[in-house]
Design an enzyme around this catalytic site. Structure first.
Site, PDB file in Angstrom:
ATOM      1  N   ASP A  14      -7.058   3.237  -3.441  1.00  0.00           N
ATOM      2  CA  ASP A  14      -7.855   3.290  -2.198  1.00  0.00           C
ATOM      3  C   ASP A  14      -8.147   4.760  -1.880  1.00  0.00           C
ATOM      4  OD1 ASP A  14      -9.005   3.066   0.296  1.00  0.00           O
ATOM      5  OD2 ASP A  14      -7.342   1.956   1.227  1.00  0.00           O
ATOM      6  N   LYS A  19     -10.521  -6.658   7.366  1.00  0.00           N
ATOM      7  CA  LYS A  19      -9.494  -6.420   8.380  1.00  0.00           C
ATOM      8  C   LYS A  19     -10.047  -6.972   9.680  1.00  0.00           C
ATOM      9  CE  LYS A  19      -7.960  -1.989   6.435  1.00  0.00           C
ATOM     10  NZ  LYS A  19      -7.921  -0.520   6.620  1.00  0.00           N
ATOM     11  N   LYS A  55      -1.014  -0.887  -4.430  1.00  0.00           N
ATOM     12  CA  LYS A  55      -2.226  -0.122  -4.087  1.00  0.00           C
ATOM     13  C   LYS A  55      -1.810   1.324  -3.880  1.00  0.00           C
ATOM     14  CE  LYS A  55      -4.815   0.165   0.275  1.00  0.00           C
ATOM     15  NZ  LYS A  55      -5.526  -0.638   1.290  1.00  0.00           N
ATOM     16  N   ASP A  59     -14.063  -1.300   2.294  1.00  0.00           N
ATOM     17  CA  ASP A  59     -13.219  -1.434   3.488  1.00  0.00           C
ATOM     18  C   ASP A  59     -14.023  -0.865   4.663  1.00  0.00           C
ATOM     19  OD1 ASP A  59     -11.378  -0.939   5.579  1.00  0.00           O
ATOM     20  OD2 ASP A  59      -9.826  -0.106   4.311  1.00  0.00           O
ATOM     21  N   GLU A 107     -10.952   0.789  -3.987  1.00  0.00           N
ATOM     22  CA  GLU A 107     -11.312   0.542  -2.587  1.00  0.00           C
ATOM     23  C   GLU A 107     -11.921   1.787  -1.955  1.00  0.00           C
ATOM     24  OE1 GLU A 107      -7.966  -0.999  -0.372  1.00  0.00           O
ATOM     25  OE2 GLU A 107      -8.934  -0.737   1.556  1.00  0.00           O
ATOM     26  N   GLY A 147      -4.847  -4.080   6.220  1.00  0.00           N
ATOM     27  CA  GLY A 147      -4.035  -3.924   7.423  1.00  0.00           C
ATOM     28  C   GLY A 147      -4.257  -2.578   8.075  1.00  0.00           C
ATOM     29  N   SER A 166       0.856  -1.179   0.000  1.00  0.00           N
ATOM     30  CA  SER A 166       0.000   0.000   0.000  1.00  0.00           C
ATOM     31  C   SER A 166       0.898   1.235   0.000  1.00  0.00           C
ATOM     32  CB  SER A 166      -0.885  -0.042   1.255  1.00  0.00           C
ATOM     33  OG  SER A 166      -1.679   1.109   1.348  1.00  0.00           O
ATOM     34  N   LYS A 210      -2.763   5.012  -2.643  1.00  0.00           N
ATOM     35  CA  LYS A 210      -3.701   5.850  -1.897  1.00  0.00           C
ATOM     36  C   LYS A 210      -4.012   7.058  -2.775  1.00  0.00           C
ATOM     37  CE  LYS A 210      -4.119   3.769   2.127  1.00  0.00           C
ATOM     38  NZ  LYS A 210      -5.428   3.341   2.630  1.00  0.00           N
TER      39      LYS A 210
HETATM   40  O1  OSB Z   1      -7.443   1.988   4.245  1.00  0.00           O
HETATM   41  O2  OSB Z   1      -6.358   0.191   4.066  1.00  0.00           O
HETATM   42  C1  OSB Z   1      -6.489   1.299   4.585  1.00  0.00           C
HETATM   43  C2  OSB Z   1      -3.533   1.980   6.935  1.00  0.00           C
HETATM   44  C3  OSB Z   1      -4.176   2.663   7.935  1.00  0.00           C
HETATM   45  C4  OSB Z   1      -5.510   2.925   7.816  1.00  0.00           C
HETATM   46  C5  OSB Z   1      -6.226   2.506   6.702  1.00  0.00           C
HETATM   47  C6  OSB Z   1      -5.603   1.802   5.695  1.00  0.00           C
HETATM   48  C7  OSB Z   1      -4.217   1.561   5.804  1.00  0.00           C
HETATM   49  C8  OSB Z   1      -3.398   0.904   4.781  1.00  0.00           C
HETATM   50  C9  OSB Z   1      -2.112   0.269   5.225  1.00  0.00           C
HETATM   51  O3  OSB Z   1      -3.665   0.946   3.607  1.00  0.00           O
HETATM   52  C10 OSB Z   1      -2.168  -1.199   5.206  1.00  0.00           C
HETATM   53  C11 OSB Z   1      -1.110  -1.875   6.058  1.00  0.00           C
HETATM   54  O4  OSB Z   1      -1.348  -2.120   7.247  1.00  0.00           O
HETATM   55  O5  OSB Z   1      -0.037  -2.225   5.528  1.00  0.00           O
HETATM   56 MG    MG Z   2      -8.587   0.898   2.824  1.00  0.00          MG
END
Ligand code: OSB
Ligand code: MG
Length: 370
Positions: free
Chosen positions: A189, A263, A162, A239, A214, A291, A136, A164
């Site tokens: 995402d 998650k 992925k 999510d 996402e 995660g 990510s 952001k």
């Molecule tokens: O939206 O998936 C998410 C981390 C913190 C809060 C939300 C998200 C995330 C990540 C990181 O995308 C995923 C990871 O733990 O490696």
């Molecule tokens: Mg997410």
């Protein structure tokens, strides 16, 4: 099993990098480690991995501490609890607070796995011996910086990227990544940063062959996501919107998503994760494990959950050292050069908790014996 002692540890390992999403930047990530002891002398460690601020979902590190101390501990201490099903039925009187519940639930699973002398993956009926992992990629200052991280992660073997995204950090970014990296497994995402008024952005993204988009819309929405899904062919993945198997059932029934990110922390633990997994499998909806920047303790449960057969997309499971100076288990899990993590086959957590390190990074401790 009877829990005789609960320790709530607020732990903070210094981060080696920050992580930026549409809702803000994580520069510090305190977490709650729940340590339980049972009458028969078994130990369990779990993690409540909420963020320190309520910008992803309402829970925070501190709300987890309060709810665990004031409401969860009194319900479970000194009570004979047969299995995770019974634990969750006891906790069902508490509305929400899924991250807090996950802390005790995962600790219970660890002790339960030791008692049963069976690995977590086997108790869950997992079938996969290794987990495919993607990376990510947070929002960077420049696109060049983003490409550099993508280049590195592809070289290291991560199976998908992925990105952001947020308004004005989306279509051009994806276009650039496709031009630079070709046909890689790519997804985005939005972390709830968009509304249906942005539908043209998603129609544009729709032409880049993304594996999924996402959580583009509101964190508590499924109706608008269903409308969006009707207008684009790229699968919508939920999510934030999915907190339970009931949420998943409703979302699937109105066509709000074609994929779900499970998650354990967000849905209240491993049992609810399995229920969502089983429903999705029946409905032909593929899932994967997201995660919350967990430590090696939380990640251990994510790995076990991901071994179920309908986890068909790579997980967000970057190694702990990508974000933190240290870990609470040693050795930490590793991702091999093909982007796989091996699922532990030993009873308990599957990883050794390093009590010295746990102590070193604990800055607040609440001991509950009733
Ligand atoms: O939206 O998936 C998410 C981390 C913190 C809060 C939300 C998200 C995330 C990540 C990181 O995308 C995923 C990871 O733990 O490696
Ligand atoms: Mg997410």
């Amino acid at each position: 099993m009877t829990i005789t002692n609960i320790a709530l540890l607020k732990v903070e390992i210094p981060m080696v990098t920050s992580f930026t999403t549409s809702f803000g930047t994580v520069t510090r990530k305190p977490t709650v480690i729940v340590k339980i002891e049972t009458k028969e002398g078994l130990l369990g460690y779990g993690e409540s991995a909420a963020l320190p601020f309520p910008m992803y979902k309402p829970e925070t590190t501190d709300t987890c501490m309060i709810v665990l101390k004031e409401y969860i501990a009194p319900l479970v201490l000194h009570r004979d609890i047969k299995n995770p099903e019974e634990l969750m039925s006891i906790l069902s009187v508490i509305k929400g607070h899924n991250f807090a519940k996950t802390g005790i639930e995962t600790a219970f699973w660890m002790a339960y796995s030791l008692k049963m002398k069976r690995p977590l993956t086997s108790l869950l009926q997992g079938t996969q011996k290794q987990i495919g992992v993607g990376e990510s990629i947070g929002i960077h200052k420049t696109r060049e910086e983003t490409y550099e991280e993508i280049r590195l992660r592809i070289e290291q073997g991560f199976q998908r990227i992925k990105l952001k995204i947020k308004p004005n950090w989306d279509v051009q970014l994806v276009k650039g990544v496709r031009e630079t990296f070709g046909d890689i497994d790519l997804m985005v995402d939005g972390n709830s940063a968009y509304t249906l008024e942005d539908i043209d952005i998603f129609k544009k993204l729709d032409s880049y062959n993304l594996t999924m988009i996402e959580q583009p819309l509101a964190d508590d929405d499924i109706v608008d996501h269903a409308v969006l899904q009707k207008h684009i062919k790229t699968p919508v993945c939920l999510d934030e919107s999915i907190l339970s198997v009931e949420d998943a059932r409703r979302a699937i029934s109105i066509g709000a998503c074609k994929i779900i990110n499970i998650k354990p922390g967000r849905v209240g633990g491993m049992l609810e994760s399995k229920k969502i997994h089983d429903l999705c499998q029946k409905e032909g909806i593929g899932v994967w494990c997201g995660g919350m920047l967990e430590t090696g303790i939380g990640r251990a449960f994510n790995i076990a959950a991901s071994s179920l057969p309908n986890y068909i997309y790579p997980a967000d499971m970057s190694p702990v050292e990508f974000f933190y100076k240290d870990d609470l288990v040693s050795p930490s899990f590793t991702v091999d050069s093909h982007g796989f993590v091996t699922v532990p086959q030993t009873p308990g957590l599957g990883f050794e908790v390093d009590e010295k390190k746990l102590k070193r990074y604990t800055f607040e401790k609440v001991e509950l014996t009733k």
